[in-house]
Write a protein that holds these residues in place. Structure first.
Motif, PDB file in Angstrom:
ATOM      1  N   PHE A  14       0.824  -1.204   0.000  1.00  0.00           N
ATOM      2  CA  PHE A  14       0.000   0.000   0.000  1.00  0.00           C
ATOM      3  C   PHE A  14       0.858   1.254   0.000  1.00  0.00           C
ATOM      4  CE2 PHE A  14      -2.632  -3.230   2.024  1.00  0.00           C
ATOM      5  CZ  PHE A  14      -3.853  -3.051   1.400  1.00  0.00           C
ATOM      6  N   SER A  19      -4.037   3.431  -0.415  1.00  0.00           N
ATOM      7  CA  SER A  19      -4.348   2.863  -1.730  1.00  0.00           C
ATOM      8  C   SER A  19      -3.326   1.778  -2.080  1.00  0.00           C
ATOM      9  CB  SER A  19      -4.357   3.958  -2.806  1.00  0.00           C
ATOM     10  OG  SER A  19      -3.067   4.541  -2.927  1.00  0.00           O
ATOM     11  N   VAL A  20      -3.749   0.845  -2.923  1.00  0.00           N
ATOM     12  CA  VAL A  20      -2.867  -0.250  -3.329  1.00  0.00           C
ATOM     13  C   VAL A  20      -1.734   0.302  -4.189  1.00  0.00           C
ATOM     14  CG1 VAL A  20      -2.720  -2.406  -4.643  1.00  0.00           C
ATOM     15  CG2 VAL A  20      -4.723  -1.953  -3.213  1.00  0.00           C
ATOM     16  N   ASN A  21      -0.513  -0.126  -3.899  1.00  0.00           N
ATOM     17  CA  ASN A  21       0.664   0.287  -4.667  1.00  0.00           C
ATOM     18  C   ASN A  21       0.878  -0.750  -5.770  1.00  0.00           C
ATOM     19  OD1 ASN A  21       3.243   0.794  -5.668  1.00  0.00           O
ATOM     20  ND2 ASN A  21       4.008   1.503  -3.688  1.00  0.00           N
TER      21      ASN A  21
END
Length: 78
Positions: A14, A19-21
């Motif tokens: 993240f 948010s998702v990386n």
């Protein structure tokens, strides 16, 4: 299909904002495939999965599947 070998429980990285990386996720998938990991387990229930909305899980699952491109088996937690 029979499972054999080493399957890695893949972490979902993240950003600081939660948010998702996806760039780091791509790097993780590629590293494991290149290192000879026999399969990947994504979105397991003992990891961060409960913190993701269902829609986010679907996006992460499709992202990983598209990145793997059938090079190794993929197990997705449901």
């Amino acid at each position: 299909m029979r499972f054999s070998g080493s399957y890695v429980a893949l972490v979902t990285p993240f950003h600081a904002d939660g948010s998702v990386n996806f760039e780091k996720l791509r790097e993780l998938v590629e590293w494991h495939v290149q290192q000879g990991t026999d399969g990947i387990v994504a979105l397991g229930t003992t990891a961060e999965t409960p913190t993701l909305y269902i829609q986010e899980r679907a996006v992460v699952a499709m992202f990983i599947a598209n990145q793997i491109r059938h090079r190794v088996p993929l197990v997705i937690g449901v």
